[in-house]
Write a protein that holds these residues in place. Structure first.
Motif, PDB file in Angstrom:
ATOM      1  N   PRO A 171       0.836  -1.201   0.000  1.00 25.75           N
ATOM      2  CA  PRO A 171       0.000   0.000   0.000  1.00 25.75           C
ATOM      3  C   PRO A 171       0.875   1.256   0.000  1.00 25.75           C
ATOM      4  N   PRO A 172       0.335   2.384  -0.471  1.00 22.34           N
ATOM      5  CA  PRO A 172       1.113   3.641  -0.458  1.00 22.34           C
ATOM      6  C   PRO A 172       1.539   3.996   0.964  1.00 22.34           C
ATOM      7  N   SER A 173       2.769   4.473   1.082  1.00 24.79           N
ATOM      8  CA  SER A 173       3.308   4.830   2.397  1.00 24.79           C
ATOM      9  C   SER A 173       4.326   5.946   2.246  1.00 24.79           C
ATOM     10  N   LEU A 174       4.636   6.598   3.356  1.00 27.12           N
ATOM     11  CA  LEU A 174       5.652   7.644   3.351  1.00 27.12           C
ATOM     12  C   LEU A 174       7.027   7.070   3.020  1.00 27.12           C
ATOM     13  N   LEU A 175       7.279   5.840   3.496  1.00 28.26           N
ATOM     14  CA  LEU A 175       8.561   5.209   3.181  1.00 28.26           C
ATOM     15  C   LEU A 175       8.675   4.942   1.684  1.00 28.26           C
ATOM     16  N   GLY A 176       7.601   4.472   1.074  1.00 26.22           N
ATOM     17  CA  GLY A 176       7.623   4.255  -0.361  1.00 26.22           C
ATOM     18  C   GLY A 176       7.819   5.546  -1.137  1.00 26.22           C
ATOM     19  N   ALA A 177       7.182   6.626  -0.662  1.00 24.19           N
ATOM     20  CA  ALA A 177       7.360   7.921  -1.315  1.00 24.19           C
ATOM     21  C   ALA A 177       8.805   8.399  -1.200  1.00 24.19           C
ATOM     22  N   LEU A 178       9.413   8.177  -0.032  1.00 25.63           N
ATOM     23  CA  LEU A 178      10.801   8.595   0.163  1.00 25.63           C
ATOM     24  C   LEU A 178      11.739   7.820  -0.746  1.00 25.63           C
ATOM     25  N   LYS A 211      11.066   6.469  -3.555  1.00 28.98           N
ATOM     26  CA  LYS A 211      10.837   6.888  -4.934  1.00 28.98           C
ATOM     27  C   LYS A 211      11.460   8.257  -5.216  1.00 28.98           C
ATOM     28  N   CYS A 212      11.451   9.149  -4.226  1.00 29.40           N
ATOM     29  CA  CYS A 212      11.966  10.510  -4.424  1.00 29.40           C
ATOM     30  C   CYS A 212      13.475  10.611  -4.298  1.00 29.40           C
ATOM     31  N   LEU A 213      14.109   9.655  -3.633  1.00 24.76           N
ATOM     32  CA  LEU A 213      15.533   9.774  -3.326  1.00 24.76           C
ATOM     33  C   LEU A 213      16.416   9.967  -4.564  1.00 24.76           C
ATOM     34  N   PRO A 214      16.220   9.248  -5.671  1.00 24.39           N
ATOM     35  CA  PRO A 214      17.088   9.490  -6.828  1.00 24.39           C
ATOM     36  C   PRO A 214      17.032  10.922  -7.337  1.00 24.39           C
ATOM     37  N   VAL A 215      15.835  11.495  -7.415  1.00 26.14           N
ATOM     38  CA  VAL A 215      15.718  12.864  -7.914  1.00 26.14           C
ATOM     39  C   VAL A 215      16.285  13.856  -6.904  1.00 26.14           C
ATOM     40  N   LEU A 216      16.050  13.618  -5.620  1.00 24.71           N
ATOM     41  CA  LEU A 216      16.646  14.484  -4.600  1.00 24.71           C
ATOM     42  C   LEU A 216      18.166  14.385  -4.623  1.00 24.71           C
ATOM     43  N   SER A 217      18.699  13.190  -4.886  1.00 27.48           N
ATOM     44  CA  SER A 217      20.145  13.034  -4.999  1.00 27.48           C
ATOM     45  C   SER A 217      20.690  13.818  -6.183  1.00 27.48           C
ATOM     46  N   LEU A 218      19.938  13.852  -7.277  1.00 30.90           N
ATOM     47  CA  LEU A 218      20.357  14.665  -8.421  1.00 30.90           C
ATOM     48  C   LEU A 218      20.405  16.142  -8.068  1.00 30.90           C
ATOM     49  N   ALA A 219      19.400  16.607  -7.346  1.00 33.71           N
ATOM     50  CA  ALA A 219      19.383  18.012  -6.944  1.00 33.71           C
ATOM     51  C   ALA A 219      20.566  18.338  -6.047  1.00 33.71           C
ATOM     52  N   ALA A 220      20.879  17.428  -5.115  1.00 33.86           N
ATOM     53  CA  ALA A 220      22.029  17.650  -4.235  1.00 33.86           C
ATOM     54  C   ALA A 220      23.334  17.600  -5.023  1.00 33.86           C
ATOM     55  N   GLY A 221      23.448  16.668  -5.960  1.00 36.84           N
ATOM     56  CA  GLY A 221      24.653  16.606  -6.780  1.00 36.84           C
ATOM     57  C   GLY A 221      24.822  17.819  -7.653  1.00 36.84           C
ATOM     58  N   LEU A 222      23.714  18.335  -8.168  1.00 34.70           N
ATOM     59  CA  LEU A 222      23.778  19.542  -8.980  1.00 34.70           C
ATOM     60  C   LEU A 222      24.223  20.730  -8.140  1.00 34.70           C
ATOM     61  N   GLN A 223      23.767  20.776  -6.903  1.00 35.29           N
ATOM     62  CA  GLN A 223      24.177  21.850  -5.995  1.00 35.29           C
ATOM     63  C   GLN A 223      25.681  21.786  -5.734  1.00 35.29           C
ATOM     64  N   SER A 234       9.750  18.007  -9.149  1.00 37.66           N
ATOM     65  CA  SER A 234       9.549  16.634  -9.617  1.00 37.66           C
ATOM     66  C   SER A 234       9.482  15.659  -8.445  1.00 37.66           C
ATOM     67  N   ALA A 235      10.302  15.882  -7.424  1.00 35.83           N
ATOM     68  CA  ALA A 235      10.261  15.009  -6.245  1.00 35.83           C
ATOM     69  C   ALA A 235       8.908  15.107  -5.548  1.00 35.83           C
ATOM     70  N   VAL A 236       8.347  16.314  -5.494  1.00 37.94           N
ATOM     71  CA  VAL A 236       7.009  16.475  -4.920  1.00 37.94           C
ATOM     72  C   VAL A 236       5.990  15.710  -5.763  1.00 37.94           C
ATOM     73  N   GLY A 237       6.117  15.812  -7.086  1.00 38.28           N
ATOM     74  CA  GLY A 237       5.218  15.059  -7.951  1.00 38.28           C
ATOM     75  C   GLY A 237       5.362  13.557  -7.772  1.00 38.28           C
ATOM     76  N   ASP A 238       6.592  13.082  -7.617  1.00 39.31           N
ATOM     77  CA  ASP A 238       6.813  11.651  -7.376  1.00 39.31           C
ATOM     78  C   ASP A 238       6.082  11.187  -6.118  1.00 39.31           C
ATOM     79  N   LEU A 295       2.214  11.016  -6.624  1.00 34.66           N
ATOM     80  CA  LEU A 295       1.723   9.929  -7.471  1.00 34.66           C
ATOM     81  C   LEU A 295       1.723   8.578  -6.769  1.00 34.66           C
ATOM     82  N   ILE A 296       2.309   8.521  -5.562  1.00 29.62           N
ATOM     83  CA  ILE A 296       2.221   7.287  -4.782  1.00 29.62           C
ATOM     84  C   ILE A 296       0.760   7.009  -4.414  1.00 29.62           C
ATOM     85  N   TRP A 297       0.014   8.082  -4.137  1.00 28.44           N
ATOM     86  CA  TRP A 297      -1.388   7.957  -3.747  1.00 28.44           C
ATOM     87  C   TRP A 297      -2.277   8.280  -4.954  1.00 28.44           C
ATOM     88  N   PRO A 298      -3.126   7.368  -5.376  1.00 23.50           N
ATOM     89  CA  PRO A 298      -3.973   7.623  -6.555  1.00 23.50           C
ATOM     90  C   PRO A 298      -4.850   8.867  -6.408  1.00 23.50           C
TER      91      PRO A 298
END
Length: 265
Positions: free
Chosen positions: A83-90, A92-104, A123-127, A130-133
């Protein structure tokens, strides 16, 4: 009368041992500092304020390592039946957040890098949405904001209006078919988002390089997502969507390292 100094200077080093000695052992002048090229970025290291400590390819690898590690983590820990969860959202978002940190870390402060970082954060917010329909529309708004940042970051030079016709034809035909399967309350949001995505594809292809490939993969990922959501479920759709999506975000982020490709329109 010719002075002795003039006679001495007129001799060749082979005729005068003193001249030969001075040429060999006299200190050479120090090279003048390299004049910076206008618009050239200093990208040799990931650490701000310490340029020149290591080559930028090595720094690029270090900055991309978190992204390259978190992408497989998403596919390893993602279970479709969960089921959708905060852990699942995290996760899913980690790769894009890592890109933002690497770009910084990789790029100096600048308008293009800042715009791309904001696009990645949206995009991370959008990711996460989308965990929750039930939050699908919120995720679409977040991704539309990300595309707006990407659109401004890509710029409008070179213009290349010749790309508009094929993009409009393909996007328009796909959207017309998609509208037949949309609920009435999703027609306007999906049409507006498709227009924004087509604009980003146009500017990405006009810019060229990784920006063009990234925009193309992002469009493909969203097309598969829309088909699976509104038309017909596709086998292994999640794998195709997220693989192209993560690759698209990485290429768009790395486009900050490239200058715009000024091609004739």
């Amino acid at each position: 009368m010719t002075s002795p100094r003039a006679l001495l200077s007129a001799q060749s080093p082979q005729d005068n041992p003193e001249l030969k000695y001075n040429q060999i052992f006299s200190p050479s002048p120090l090279p003048s500092p390299k004049t910076p090229v206008p618009g050239q970025r200093d990208l040799v290291t990931c650490h701000h304020g310490h340029p020149g400590k290591e080559s930028w390819p090595s720094s690029l690898v270090k900055c991309l390592t978190p992204f390259l590690l978190t992408c497989p983590a998403y596919f390893l820990f993602w279970i479709p039946e969960d089921p959708p969860s905060l852990l699942g959202a995290l996760v899913k978002c980690l790769p894009v957040l890592s890109l933002a940190a690497g770009l910084q870390a990789l790029t100096p402060p600048g308008s293009t890098a800042t715009l791309l970082k904001w696009g990645l954060l949206c995009s991370a917010v959008g990711d996460a949405c989308l965990i929750w329909p039930d939050a699908f529309l919120h995720g679409m708004v977040a991704f539309a904001a990300a595309h707006l940042f990407y659109l401004v970051a890509f710029g409008f030079s070179p213009l290349r209006p010749g790309l508009l016709l094929p993009i409009a034809l393909v996007s328009g035909l796909y959207l017309c078919f998609l509208l037949l399967h949309l609920p009435p309350d999703m027609t306007l949001p999906v049409a507006a988002y498709s227009l924004m995505l087509a604009a980003v594809l146009w500017r990405g292809l006009a810019r060229g390089g990784s920006a063009g490939l990234g925009a193309l993969l992002f469009t493909l990922s969203d097309a598969v997502l829309a088909w699976g959501t509104f038309v017909w479920p596709l086998p292994h759709a999640r794998l195709m969507i997220m693989t192209t999506y993560y690759a698209a975000q990485a290429l768009i982020a790395l486009s900050v390292l490239e200058g715009p490709k000024h091609k004739a329109s």
